[in-house]
Design an enzyme around this catalytic site. Structure first.
Site, PDB file in Angstrom:
ATOM      1  N   HIS A 181      -8.556  31.599  45.505  1.00  0.00           N
ATOM      2  CA  HIS A 181      -7.944  32.164  45.192  1.00  0.00           C
ATOM      3  C   HIS A 181      -7.805  32.089  43.298  1.00  0.00           C
ATOM      4  O   HIS A 181      -7.260  33.001  42.688  1.00  0.00           O
ATOM      5  CB  HIS A 181      -6.619  31.693  45.663  1.00  0.00           C
ATOM      6  N   HIS A 227     -12.262  29.888  57.465  1.00  0.00           N
ATOM      7  CA  HIS A 227     -11.059  30.514  58.234  1.00  0.00           C
ATOM      8  C   HIS A 227     -11.414  29.604  59.645  1.00  0.00           C
ATOM      9  O   HIS A 227     -11.017  29.275  60.549  1.00  0.00           O
ATOM     10  CB  HIS A 227     -10.405  31.515  58.569  1.00  0.00           C
ATOM     11  N   ASN A 255       0.197  32.927  47.487  1.00  0.00           N
ATOM     12  CA  ASN A 255      -0.205  31.686  46.838  1.00  0.00           C
ATOM     13  C   ASN A 255       1.670  31.121  47.390  1.00  0.00           C
ATOM     14  O   ASN A 255       1.590  29.827  47.579  1.00  0.00           O
ATOM     15  CB  ASN A 255       0.232  31.796  45.283  1.00  0.00           C
ATOM     16  N   ARG A 299      -9.302  27.201  50.042  1.00  0.00           N
ATOM     17  CA  ARG A 299      -8.536  27.904  49.889  1.00  0.00           C
ATOM     18  C   ARG A 299      -8.257  27.899  47.374  1.00  0.00           C
ATOM     19  O   ARG A 299      -8.538  29.815  47.486  1.00  0.00           O
ATOM     20  CB  ARG A 299      -7.780  27.873  50.254  1.00  0.00           C
TER      21      ARG A 299
HETATM   22  C1  HEM Z   1     -10.840  37.766  54.317  1.00  0.00           C
HETATM   23  C2  HEM Z   1      -9.897  38.157  54.364  1.00  0.00           C
HETATM   24  C3  HEM Z   1      -8.475  36.468  54.099  1.00  0.00           C
HETATM   25  C4  HEM Z   1      -7.657  37.020  54.280  1.00  0.00           C
HETATM   26  C5  HEM Z   1      -7.070  37.869  54.563  1.00  0.00           C
HETATM   27  C6  HEM Z   1      -6.964  35.687  54.306  1.00  0.00           C
HETATM   28  C7  HEM Z   1      -5.579  35.002  54.483  1.00  0.00           C
HETATM   29  C8  HEM Z   1      -5.696  33.899  54.952  1.00  0.00           C
HETATM   30  C9  HEM Z   1      -4.307  33.804  54.754  1.00  0.00           C
HETATM   31  C10 HEM Z   1      -2.652  34.572  55.351  1.00  0.00           C
HETATM   32  C11 HEM Z   1      -4.033  32.060  55.317  1.00  0.00           C
HETATM   33  C12 HEM Z   1      -3.037  31.544  56.085  1.00  0.00           C
HETATM   34  C13 HEM Z   1      -1.778  30.829  54.848  1.00  0.00           C
HETATM   35  C14 HEM Z   1       0.029  30.567  55.486  1.00  0.00           C
HETATM   36  O1  HEM Z   1      -0.454  31.087  56.497  1.00  0.00           O
HETATM   37  O2  HEM Z   1       0.421  29.971  54.265  1.00  0.00           O
HETATM   38  C15 HEM Z   1      -5.665  31.539  55.091  1.00  0.00           C
HETATM   39  C16 HEM Z   1      -5.294  30.604  54.393  1.00  0.00           C
HETATM   40  C17 HEM Z   1      -6.696  29.803  54.524  1.00  0.00           C
HETATM   41  N1  HEM Z   1      -8.300  30.801  53.698  1.00  0.00           N
HETATM   42 FE1  HEM Z   1      -8.165  32.702  54.192  1.00  0.00          FE
HETATM   43  N2  HEM Z   1      -8.296  35.010  53.697  1.00  0.00           N
HETATM   44  C18 HEM Z   1      -9.528  35.588  53.427  1.00  0.00           C
HETATM   45  C19 HEM Z   1     -10.475  34.968  52.958  1.00  0.00           C
HETATM   46  C20 HEM Z   1     -10.988  33.850  52.894  1.00  0.00           C
HETATM   47  C21 HEM Z   1     -12.027  32.960  52.132  1.00  0.00           C
HETATM   48  C22 HEM Z   1     -12.899  34.197  51.646  1.00  0.00           C
HETATM   49  C23 HEM Z   1     -11.653  32.325  52.122  1.00  0.00           C
HETATM   50  C24 HEM Z   1     -12.753  30.969  52.051  1.00  0.00           C
HETATM   51  C25 HEM Z   1     -13.578  30.808  51.884  1.00  0.00           C
HETATM   52  C26 HEM Z   1     -10.232  31.200  52.858  1.00  0.00           C
HETATM   53  C27 HEM Z   1     -10.109  30.406  53.031  1.00  0.00           C
HETATM   54  C28 HEM Z   1      -8.857  29.972  53.678  1.00  0.00           C
HETATM   55  C29 HEM Z   1      -8.960  28.534  54.468  1.00  0.00           C
HETATM   56  C30 HEM Z   1      -9.540  27.448  53.751  1.00  0.00           C
HETATM   57  C31 HEM Z   1      -7.396  28.524  54.931  1.00  0.00           C
HETATM   58  C32 HEM Z   1      -6.384  27.279  54.898  1.00  0.00           C
HETATM   59  C33 HEM Z   1      -6.224  26.917  53.905  1.00  0.00           C
HETATM   60  C34 HEM Z   1      -4.649  25.360  54.510  1.00  0.00           C
HETATM   61  O3  HEM Z   1      -5.027  24.808  55.284  1.00  0.00           O
HETATM   62  O4  HEM Z   1      -4.361  24.919  53.454  1.00  0.00           O
HETATM   63  N3  HEM Z   1     -10.074  32.226  53.414  1.00  0.00           N
HETATM   64  N4  HEM Z   1      -5.857  32.940  54.546  1.00  0.00           N
END
Ligand code: HEM
Ligand SMILES: *[C@@H]1O[C@H](CO)[C@@H](O)[C@H](O)[C@H]1NC(C)=O
Ligand SMILES: *[C@@H]1O[C@H](CO)[C@@H](O)[C@H](O)[C@H]1NC(C)=O
Ligand SMILES: *[C@@H]1O[C@H](CO)[C@@H](O)[C@H](O)[C@H]1NC(C)=O
Length: 326
Positions: free
Chosen positions: A69, A196, A97, A65
């Site tokens: 970002h 995800h 973030n 992530r």
């Molecule tokens: C498509 C639109 C996307 C949205 C709306 C989105 C939104 C989010 C949200 C809301 C979270 C959780 C944040 C929290 O609870 O603090 C998250 C976590 C995450 N996102 Fe996304 N995301 C998107 C695309 C992506 C993409 C393109 C990737 C990587 C290729 C990605 C990888 C991740 C990962 C791996 C996590 C978990 C991080 C952790 O556990 O530390 N996301 N995302």
């Protein structure tokens, strides 16, 4: 003859001063960029990532992530790593973030190892790109080649971090628009969303969905309610995996969940509308074909890692990833 020579010189001149090279900066990157200047860099990063992920599997998700970002804001220039100071505003306190991004200490520790090995050589932006690749492969996902030679920004953009990262309440058309802004197709957006299949999300981002949306499997919603109380503010920071079936394995269960109406956040379930949506066939295909998802994901990550890199004399090689050099 003179005429041809003139065109040649003109073309070279335009090339040298950079006209028309706007989005070809990544042609200056190469896989063996550090072969001579820091031959152990790539291996050092890989070992540190494997170590961090074996201590805490979620770290693999967090590192993936971080790279996302980084690249969606000003390009892949490590702007995401810069701390706020009394006279500098970074991206760490943006809506997407704040209290959410993690993995900074892992990057710091990699950077300090590399600084003692080969000072001021390996950029923080390249560390992020390699760490994301190694994290996904440590969780059994695909591997892709990472071209190197990105340089680090001296600036960050809090406003772009707030405006250009997609949000979990987005509908399909807003998701498409957000990715189109970074030159990704609808298909690539669906592919990258498969990130995800690993990682965790806070209750505040799925509360509304599990209590109020109807396109959700009822028993899945009930199970999630146990982790995420309905009252406003209650349990907001409780964590759940996006993919409860295999939370720390990079597989295609994310897409299987979507087909079964078990997407945890609103935006993810937008990718599958029971056969009625324009992205449904791709989600269904990935739910059956992990090989194809793996290949597409690797390709899309390569493309993401090439978003507007700083190259040549642009930017700098930071000595500490959190601060611009003095
Ligand atoms: C498509 C639109 C996307 C949205 C709306 C989105 C939104 C989010 C949200 C809301 C979270 C959780 C944040 C929290 O609870 O603090 C998250 C976590 C995450 N996102 Fe996304 N995301 C998107 C695309 C992506 C993409 C393109 C990737 C990587 C290729 C990605 C990888 C991740 C990962 C791996 C996590 C978990 C991080 C952790 O556990 O530390 N996301 N995302
Ligand atoms: C999606 O959300 C945007 C922004 O909130 C809104 O303007 C648009 O009408 C929505 N589109 C659909 C198809 O619901
Ligand atoms: C997307 O492509 C256009 C046209 O080639 C280019 O001008 C723009 O800089 C690209 N955007 C990004 C974020 O790479
Ligand atoms: C569900 O919807 C109701 C009615 O619109 C609203 O009052 C309530 O706050 C919503 N619950 C959640 C958890 O979003």
């Amino acid at each position: 003859m003179a005429f041809n020579k003139c065109w040649l010189i003109l073309a070279i001149t335009l090339c040298v001063i950079g006209i028309g090279s706007g989005d070809d900066d990544h042609e200056l990157l190469s896989e063996n960029f550090y072969h001579k200047t820091c031959p152990k860099a790539v291996e050092t990063i890989r070992k540190a990532v494997i170590d961090a992920v074996s201590q805490e599997p979620r770290m693999g998700a967090s590192l993936l992530r971080l790279h996302f970002h980084d690249c969606f804001v000003q390009g892949c220039d490590a702007s995401v790593l810069l701390d706020d100071t009394p006279n500098f505003i970074g991206e760490k306190n943006s809506g997407p973030n704040k209290n959410s991004l993690r993995g900074f200490e892992v990057i710091d520790s990699i950077k300090s190892q590399l600084e003692s090995m080969c000072p001021s050589v390996v950029s923080c932006a390249d560390i992020l790109a390699l760490a994301a690749r190694d994290a996904v492969s440590a969780l059994k996902g695909p591997r892709w080649e990472v071209k190197l030679g990105r340089r680090d920004s001296t600036t960050a953009s809090l406003s772009e971090s707030n405006s250009d990262l997609p949000a979990p309440f987005f509908n399909l058309s807003s998701l498409i628009t957000a990715f189109q802004k970074k030159n990704f197709t609808i298909q690539e957006m669906v592919t990258l969303s498969g990130g995800h299949t690993i990682g965790r999300v806070r209750c505040r981002f799925f509360k509304h969905r599990i209590y109020n949306e109807s396109n959700i499997d009822p028993s899945f919603a009930e199970a999630m309610k146990a982790l995420c109380p309905s009252a406003k503010g209650d349990g907001d920071d409780n964590l759940s995996p996006f993919d409860s079936t295999t939370p720390d394995t990079f597989d295609n269960a994310f897409y299987q969940n979507l087909v079964n109406q078990r997407g945890l956040v609103h935006s993810d379930q937008q990718l599958y509308a029971n056969g009625a949506g324009i992205t449904d066939s791709q989600v269904f295909m990935y739910s059956r074909n992990f090989g194809r998802f793996k290949k597409d994901f690797a390709d899309a990550m390569v493309k993401m890692s090439l978003l507007s890199p700083l190259t040549g004399n642009n930017g700098q090689i930071r000595t500490t990833c959190r601060f611009v050099n003095n």
